[in-house]
Design a protein around this motif. Sequence first.
Motif, PDB file in Angstrom:
ATOM      1  N   GLU A  57      12.960 158.975 -64.433  1.00 18.59           N
ATOM      2  CA  GLU A  57      13.542 158.545 -65.561  1.00 18.59           C
ATOM      3  C   GLU A  57      13.088 159.177 -66.819  1.00 18.59           C
ATOM      4  OE1 GLU A  57      15.588 156.231 -65.081  1.00 18.59           O
ATOM      5  OE2 GLU A  57      15.107 155.421 -63.267  1.00 18.59           O
ATOM      6  N   SER A  58      13.908 158.915 -67.824  1.00 25.46           N
ATOM      7  CA  SER A  58      13.721 159.533 -69.131  1.00 25.46           C
ATOM      8  C   SER A  58      13.285 158.332 -69.999  1.00 25.46           C
ATOM      9  CB  SER A  58      14.488 160.557 -69.765  1.00 25.46           C
ATOM     10  OG  SER A  58      15.964 159.644 -69.948  1.00 25.46           O
ATOM     11  N   CYS A  59      12.910 158.566 -71.249  1.00 23.78           N
ATOM     12  CA  CYS A  59      12.872 157.503 -72.253  1.00 23.78           C
ATOM     13  C   CYS A  59      14.563 156.743 -72.403  1.00 23.78           C
ATOM     14  CB  CYS A  59      12.505 158.082 -73.386  1.00 23.78           C
ATOM     15  SG  CYS A  59      12.628 156.786 -74.965  1.00 23.78           S
ATOM     16  N   LEU A  60      15.486 157.556 -72.555  1.00 20.47           N
ATOM     17  CA  LEU A  60      16.710 156.931 -72.901  1.00 20.47           C
ATOM     18  C   LEU A  60      17.351 156.367 -71.447  1.00 20.47           C
ATOM     19  CD1 LEU A  60      18.141 159.515 -75.254  1.00 20.47           C
ATOM     20  CD2 LEU A  60      17.560 157.310 -75.807  1.00 20.47           C
ATOM     21  N   SER A  61      16.978 156.933 -70.530  1.00 19.67           N
ATOM     22  CA  SER A  61      17.377 156.245 -69.264  1.00 19.67           C
ATOM     23  C   SER A  61      16.893 154.875 -68.973  1.00 19.67           C
ATOM     24  CB  SER A  61      17.164 157.295 -68.013  1.00 19.67           C
ATOM     25  OG  SER A  61      15.971 157.270 -67.512  1.00 19.67           O
ATOM     26  N   LEU A  62      15.587 154.774 -69.352  1.00 13.91           N
ATOM     27  CA  LEU A  62      14.842 153.465 -69.300  1.00 13.91           C
ATOM     28  C   LEU A  62      15.407 152.315 -70.304  1.00 13.91           C
ATOM     29  CD1 LEU A  62      11.305 154.706 -68.998  1.00 13.91           C
ATOM     30  CD2 LEU A  62      12.424 153.399 -67.072  1.00 13.91           C
ATOM     31  N   HIS A  63      15.665 152.941 -71.509  1.00 11.33           N
ATOM     32  CA  HIS A  63      16.521 152.163 -72.510  1.00 11.33           C
ATOM     33  C   HIS A  63      17.876 151.730 -72.019  1.00 11.33           C
ATOM     34  CE1 HIS A  63      13.523 153.435 -75.470  1.00 11.33           C
ATOM     35  NE2 HIS A  63      14.161 152.814 -76.437  1.00 11.33           N
ATOM     36  N   VAL A  71      19.959 156.996 -82.123  1.00 11.91           N
ATOM     37  CA  VAL A  71      20.060 158.052 -80.923  1.00 11.91           C
ATOM     38  C   VAL A  71      20.483 157.107 -79.613  1.00 11.91           C
ATOM     39  CG1 VAL A  71      18.579 159.401 -79.313  1.00 11.91           C
ATOM     40  CG2 VAL A  71      18.369 159.509 -81.812  1.00 11.91           C
ATOM     41  N   PHE A  72      19.835 155.910 -79.507  1.00 11.58           N
ATOM     42  CA  PHE A  72      20.184 155.029 -78.596  1.00 11.58           C
ATOM     43  C   PHE A  72      21.520 154.601 -78.797  1.00 11.58           C
ATOM     44  CE2 PHE A  72      20.652 150.526 -77.254  1.00 11.58           C
ATOM     45  CZ  PHE A  72      20.659 150.615 -75.743  1.00 11.58           C
ATOM     46  N   CYS A  73      22.185 154.226 -79.546  1.00  8.53           N
ATOM     47  CA  CYS A  73      23.503 153.704 -79.755  1.00  8.53           C
ATOM     48  C   CYS A  73      24.339 154.842 -79.445  1.00  8.53           C
ATOM     49  CB  CYS A  73      23.901 153.138 -81.275  1.00  8.53           C
ATOM     50  SG  CYS A  73      23.137 151.448 -81.369  1.00  8.53           S
ATOM     51  N   GLU A  74      24.336 156.045 -79.815  1.00  9.86           N
ATOM     52  CA  GLU A  74      25.035 157.256 -79.567  1.00  9.86           C
ATOM     53  C   GLU A  74      25.011 157.305 -78.016  1.00  9.86           C
ATOM     54  OE1 GLU A  74      25.117 161.187 -81.801  1.00  9.86           O
ATOM     55  OE2 GLU A  74      23.828 161.422 -80.373  1.00  9.86           O
ATOM     56  N   VAL A  81      21.983 140.275 -80.872  1.00  8.66           N
ATOM     57  CA  VAL A  81      21.588 141.475 -81.129  1.00  8.66           C
ATOM     58  C   VAL A  81      20.583 141.795 -80.021  1.00  8.66           C
ATOM     59  CG1 VAL A  81      19.609 142.337 -82.548  1.00  8.66           C
ATOM     60  CG2 VAL A  81      21.119 140.475 -83.527  1.00  8.66           C
ATOM     61  N   LEU A  82      20.809 143.246 -79.498  1.00  8.57           N
ATOM     62  CA  LEU A  82      20.246 143.761 -78.688  1.00  8.57           C
ATOM     63  C   LEU A  82      18.823 144.503 -78.806  1.00  8.57           C
ATOM     64  CD1 LEU A  82      20.132 144.871 -75.399  1.00  8.57           C
ATOM     65  CD2 LEU A  82      21.579 146.735 -76.447  1.00  8.57           C
ATOM     66  N   LEU A  83      17.751 144.096 -78.255  1.00 10.77           N
ATOM     67  CA  LEU A  83      16.524 144.664 -78.560  1.00 10.77           C
ATOM     68  C   LEU A  83      16.042 145.535 -77.298  1.00 10.77           C
ATOM     69  CD1 LEU A  83      16.790 142.036 -80.310  1.00 10.77           C
ATOM     70  CD2 LEU A  83      14.472 141.840 -80.086  1.00 10.77           C
ATOM     71  N   VAL A  84      15.858 146.633 -77.649  1.00 10.72           N
ATOM     72  CA  VAL A  84      15.446 147.586 -76.414  1.00 10.72           C
ATOM     73  C   VAL A  84      14.239 148.479 -76.638  1.00 10.72           C
ATOM     74  CG1 VAL A  84      16.478 149.441 -74.993  1.00 10.72           C
ATOM     75  CG2 VAL A  84      17.978 148.180 -76.437  1.00 10.72           C
ATOM     76  N   THR A  85      13.489 148.639 -75.606  1.00  9.73           N
ATOM     77  CA  THR A  85      12.027 149.278 -75.795  1.00  9.73           C
ATOM     78  C   THR A  85      11.985 150.093 -74.186  1.00  9.73           C
ATOM     79  OG1 THR A  85      11.027 147.521 -74.512  1.00  9.73           O
ATOM     80  CG2 THR A  85      10.911 147.511 -77.005  1.00  9.73           C
ATOM     81  N   GLY A  86      11.205 151.202 -74.465  1.00 11.39           N
ATOM     82  CA  GLY A  86      11.142 151.837 -72.990  1.00 11.39           C
ATOM     83  C   GLY A  86      10.386 153.072 -73.296  1.00 11.39           C
TER      84      GLY A  86
END
Length: 383
Positions: free
Chosen positions: A20-26, A63-66, A104-109
Amino acid sequence: MAGAVISGVHATRAGALPEESCLSLHAQSASGAVADAGLRLEDVDGVLCAYSFTEPHLMLSSVFCEYMGLQPAFSSAIQAGGATACIMLAHAAALVRSGQCRHVLLVTGDNRLTGMPKGGAVAALAEVGHPQFERPYGISVPAAYGLVAQRYMHEYGVTAEALAAVAVTARAHAMRHPKAHRRDLLTPEMVASSRPIAAPLRLHDCCLVSDGGAALVVSAGEAAADLRRPPVAVLGLGQGHTHEHIVAAPSLTSFGCKQAAARAFGEAGVAPADIDVAEIYDSFTITLLVELESMGFFERGAAGPAALAGALTHGGQLPCNTHGGLLSYGHSGAAGGMFHIVEAVEQLRGEAGDRQVPDAELAFVHGDGGILSAHCSIVLGRH
């Protein structure tokens, strides 16, 4: 149903996730939380992200939204150390209560365990120290918490055995959770014989470094009819901030968690004795004992003996960190605090399996960042 509700949650496994990467976990966490709420990604009109050590960016939410193909009406990244997840929830509640957003979506990882060199996460946290009065002398985060522990032991008679009881209880809870990072047996003797980190703290007094992610959806109360799961009401919120650097702390035994909890309890109209289950930030064993007492769950000096007597586990006075907390479920940056919120929601929805606290109706969640610096408390209720 007015106000704000948590409509969906999701947490990944915690531990070593080299694939996994940071963004894949997100992405995993976000997709899981949206699906849990019975929504589609296009229903989300607000996005809040935290921060990452492995993929740092000044605009991580953008970055996440993109990455996910989202174009929300509101987007922001929030950084408050271990208090980030709870403060994100406070922001999301304000957004839906004011009518600016509906979901509202709250995302961490983060993948701090496998995505950084060994010791990299701890080294990065050295930046928390004051650049003039702390960093030049080599203070670390564990050393600062060791300082708090020494003072607390001196003033209130907290013992190493009590600290060990906190760690052992957390591991026993994690052993009931299939996604936990550490599910192997931990005994008081193992804690006492583990290597010293920052006196009086030993290895098992310190939180894990893990890969993992977690997310939740906060929705407007009137959207409850559209949701897949029973919503969990956000009843009370409060923050407390007394300092940033430990050298400037007004006390080594009293922190902003006291004010944060009082404000959350006041808004919810409840007291500590009303809480059925608590999920409280446990970066170190001493963190949990200090916060339990500061927030009114126990008198000064009483949380340690209570932990030794089993008060923090199932059937005890206050089942606490029923997923294993940062000490045993896992700690992957801001997701560490989000794991606490996910567990509270699952407890209130009656979905915690072997960890379930019977008839849990009120949950308390607390996050703290820095060296007991930034604090945010939340009271959640089963609707």
